[in-house]
Design a protein around this motif. Structure first.
Motif, PDB file in Angstrom:
ATOM      1  N   GLU A   3      36.463   0.175   2.572  1.00  0.00           N
ATOM      2  CA  GLU A   3      36.388   1.486   3.223  1.00  0.00           C
ATOM      3  C   GLU A   3      35.629   1.386   4.548  1.00  0.00           C
ATOM      4  OE1 GLU A   3      35.058   6.097   2.356  1.00  0.00           O
ATOM      5  OE2 GLU A   3      34.387   4.534   0.991  1.00  0.00           O
ATOM      6  N   HIS A   4      34.522   0.695   4.533  1.00  0.00           N
ATOM      7  CA  HIS A   4      33.710   0.541   5.742  1.00  0.00           C
ATOM      8  C   HIS A   4      34.518  -0.129   6.854  1.00  0.00           C
ATOM      9  CE1 HIS A   4      30.186  -0.253   8.224  1.00  0.00           C
ATOM     10  NE2 HIS A   4      30.559  -1.525   8.271  1.00  0.00           N
ATOM     11  N   ARG A   5      35.176  -1.229   6.519  1.00  0.00           N
ATOM     12  CA  ARG A   5      35.958  -1.953   7.531  1.00  0.00           C
ATOM     13  C   ARG A   5      37.138  -1.126   8.019  1.00  0.00           C
ATOM     14  NH1 ARG A   5      35.888  -7.954   4.760  1.00  0.00           N
ATOM     15  NH2 ARG A   5      33.726  -8.447   5.334  1.00  0.00           N
ATOM     16  N   SER A   6      37.782  -0.419   7.106  1.00  0.00           N
ATOM     17  CA  SER A   6      38.923   0.409   7.478  1.00  0.00           C
ATOM     18  C   SER A   6      38.503   1.519   8.442  1.00  0.00           C
ATOM     19  CB  SER A   6      39.566   1.002   6.222  1.00  0.00           C
ATOM     20  OG  SER A   6      40.713   1.743   6.536  1.00  0.00           O
ATOM     21  N   ARG A   7      37.392   2.146   8.147  1.00  0.00           N
ATOM     22  CA  ARG A   7      36.903   3.220   9.022  1.00  0.00           C
ATOM     23  C   ARG A   7      36.471   2.666  10.378  1.00  0.00           C
ATOM     24  NH1 ARG A   7      37.476   7.636   6.212  1.00  0.00           N
ATOM     25  NH2 ARG A   7      37.047   7.710   3.993  1.00  0.00           N
ATOM     26  N   GLN A   8      35.854   1.467  10.378  1.00  0.00           N
ATOM     27  CA  GLN A   8      35.471   0.845  11.649  1.00  0.00           C
ATOM     28  C   GLN A   8      36.690   0.579  12.526  1.00  0.00           C
ATOM     29  OE1 GLN A   8      33.153  -2.667  10.547  1.00  0.00           O
ATOM     30  NE2 GLN A   8      31.400  -1.766  11.596  1.00  0.00           N
ATOM     31  N   ARG A   9      37.800   0.193  11.904  1.00  0.00           N
ATOM     32  CA  ARG A   9      39.027  -0.083  12.653  1.00  0.00           C
ATOM     33  C   ARG A   9      39.699   1.200  13.132  1.00  0.00           C
ATOM     34  NH1 ARG A   9      39.996  -3.773   8.356  1.00  0.00           N
ATOM     35  NH2 ARG A   9      41.324  -2.211   7.371  1.00  0.00           N
ATOM     36  N   GLY A  10      39.319   2.317  12.511  1.00  0.00           N
ATOM     37  CA  GLY A  10      39.948   3.581  12.864  1.00  0.00           C
ATOM     38  C   GLY A  10      41.273   3.809  12.154  1.00  0.00           C
ATOM     39  N   ASP A  11      41.454   3.140  11.005  1.00  0.00           N
ATOM     40  CA  ASP A  11      42.690   3.326  10.242  1.00  0.00           C
ATOM     41  C   ASP A  11      42.851   4.789   9.858  1.00  0.00           C
ATOM     42  OD1 ASP A  11      42.988   0.553  10.318  1.00  0.00           O
ATOM     43  OD2 ASP A  11      42.101   0.265   8.331  1.00  0.00           O
ATOM     44  N   ASP A  12      44.061   5.285   9.962  1.00  0.00           N
ATOM     45  CA  ASP A  12      44.294   6.675   9.579  1.00  0.00           C
ATOM     46  C   ASP A  12      44.777   6.798   8.133  1.00  0.00           C
ATOM     47  OD1 ASP A  12      46.836   5.651   9.921  1.00  0.00           O
ATOM     48  OD2 ASP A  12      47.496   7.189  11.320  1.00  0.00           O
ATOM     49  N   ASP A  13      44.848   5.665   7.429  1.00  0.00           N
ATOM     50  CA  ASP A  13      45.320   5.678   6.049  1.00  0.00           C
ATOM     51  C   ASP A  13      44.282   5.090   5.074  1.00  0.00           C
ATOM     52  OD1 ASP A  13      45.460   3.054   6.922  1.00  0.00           O
ATOM     53  OD2 ASP A  13      47.412   2.663   6.004  1.00  0.00           O
ATOM     54  N   LEU A  18      42.383   2.433  -0.008  1.00  0.00           N
ATOM     55  CA  LEU A  18      41.431   2.364  -1.118  1.00  0.00           C
ATOM     56  C   LEU A  18      42.142   2.536  -2.459  1.00  0.00           C
ATOM     57  CD1 LEU A  18      38.461   4.367   0.398  1.00  0.00           C
ATOM     58  CD2 LEU A  18      38.721   1.882   0.233  1.00  0.00           C
ATOM     59  N   LYS A  19      43.109   3.431  -2.498  1.00  0.00           N
ATOM     60  CA  LYS A  19      43.886   3.627  -3.725  1.00  0.00           C
ATOM     61  C   LYS A  19      44.634   2.346  -4.080  1.00  0.00           C
ATOM     62  CE  LYS A  19      47.237   6.739  -5.816  1.00  0.00           C
ATOM     63  NZ  LYS A  19      48.584   6.217  -5.932  1.00  0.00           N
ATOM     64  N   ALA A  20      45.208   1.690  -3.093  1.00  0.00           N
ATOM     65  CA  ALA A  20      45.931   0.443  -3.337  1.00  0.00           C
ATOM     66  C   ALA A  20      44.993  -0.643  -3.864  1.00  0.00           C
ATOM     67  CB  ALA A  20      46.621  -0.024  -2.063  1.00  0.00           C
ATOM     68  N   TRP A  21      43.798  -0.737  -3.286  1.00  0.00           N
ATOM     69  CA  TRP A  21      42.815  -1.716  -3.771  1.00  0.00           C
ATOM     70  C   TRP A  21      42.416  -1.407  -5.210  1.00  0.00           C
ATOM     71  CZ3 TRP A  21      42.065  -6.317  -2.106  1.00  0.00           C
ATOM     72  CH2 TRP A  21      42.187  -6.630  -0.759  1.00  0.00           C
ATOM     73  N   ASP A  22      42.185  -0.137  -5.515  1.00  0.00           N
ATOM     74  CA  ASP A  22      41.814   0.253  -6.880  1.00  0.00           C
ATOM     75  C   ASP A  22      42.928  -0.086  -7.870  1.00  0.00           C
ATOM     76  OD1 ASP A  22      39.359   1.172  -6.012  1.00  0.00           O
ATOM     77  OD2 ASP A  22      39.982   3.282  -5.950  1.00  0.00           O
TER      78      ASP A  22
END
Length: 70
Positions: A3-13, A18-22
């Motif tokens: 989540e941290h890395r995704s938000r840093q990248r600015g991912d809009d999904d 996170l659901k896919a990882w879970d």
């Protein structure tokens, strides 16, 4: 960390990621005896250490497979 890395990248999904990882983690727990039993926390382990662990796991699987054919 995902989540941290995704938000840093600015991912809009991020929620979908996170659901896919879970879901992947749940699937891995369900099928724990498959070759896909290794999990690496890339924020805690260096790439070199991960490479060593993967190589060791591969060597173990190869040895087991060789023993089964002997």
């Amino acid at each position: 960390m995902c989540e941290h890395r995704s938000r840093q990248r600015g991912d809009d999904d991020t929620p979908q990621r996170l659901k896919a990882w879970d879901e992947t983690l749940a699937d891995l727990h369900t099928h724990a005896k498959t070759p896909f039993r290794h999990r690496f926390q890339t924020d805690l382990v260096t790439p070199d250490e991960i490479a060593v662990r993967i190589a060791s796991a591969h060597a173990e699987l190869t040895a087991v497979a060789g023993d089964q054919h002997a």
